[in-house]
Design a protein around this motif. Sequence first.
Motif, short mmCIF file in Angstrom:
data_model
loop_
_atom_site.label_atom_id
_atom_site.label_comp_id
_atom_site.label_asym_id
_atom_site.label_seq_id
_atom_site.Cartn_x
_atom_site.Cartn_y
_atom_site.Cartn_z
N CYS A 220 0.14 5.27 -0.71
CA CYS A 220 -0.66 5.48 0.51
C CYS A 220 0.26 5.95 1.64
N LYS B 291 -1.90 6.33 7.13
CA LYS B 291 -3.19 5.90 6.60
C LYS B 291 -3.21 4.38 6.38
N ALA B 292 -2.07 3.83 5.98
CA ALA B 292 -1.98 2.37 5.80
C ALA B 292 -2.16 1.65 7.14
N ALA C 211 0.83 -1.21 0.00
CA ALA C 211 0.00 0.00 0.00
C ALA C 211 0.86 1.26 0.00
#
Length: 262
Positions: A170, A174-175, A165
């Motif tokens: 990303c 947020k991951a 991700a």
Amino acid sequence: MKTRPHFLLVAFATLVFLFLVGPLVIIIGASLSDTSFLTFPPRGITLHWYQNIFEISAFRRTMVTSASLALIGTALSLLVGIPAAYALNRYRIELPPFLSTVFVLPILVPEIVLGFSLMKSITTTMGVPVYTTLIIGHALLVLPYCVRVVSASLSSFDFSIEEAAVSLGCPRWKAFFTIVLPNVKAGVIAAFILALITSINDVSVSLFLTGPGVSTLPIQLLAHMEQFFDPTIAAVSVLLMLVTVGVMAVVELTLGLTFLTK
């Protein structure tokens, strides 16, 4: 072909079962007695002592204090424990091995020593208010459970999914919140429940950290027992036991008790 267990094994298992269940049966029987003192077997059956719990203001007040301490202390320990467990599992090769031991030190040190140390350092020396000291003490007490249970959940997580991700653009934070945390939410819930039970039932640490006007339910139970020896003590014990059994039943139905033993 099934073989029947040896009768000595059955007898030993029965004795162990009676040893574990016997005290609970005695406490439940004593809480239902209609006498004004603790006795078993009960001479009559009444629920007056359960009603008496809620008529005593000290019990009502300490119930609220214990519940708030358990919730705040558990929330603080999760705020520290989840990132710590993530770092210990995600960067286990880069980090020194002793760091994994640091977070379980509060569970290795006897609770009486931990409580006295907190009283001497935080309450006496720094003059921190009693309620704040109790929150710190309970958060430290349950921190090892949070780190251990969340670590057990993270140990089976494939961090290459998170890296994929991040490599696709990303942000790492947020991951963590969209990929890592949802995959270990069962471990977080189990850690929350286990820490909550430990905090509510704690006596040793709270014994040193309570002060005028601020006490917990187990400590109030001891204070009540010094002045009165009525079945109210047994009734409170049964209620605490039922709360613990209820929480463990929820864990069994949602996660399974075997999850906690991993």
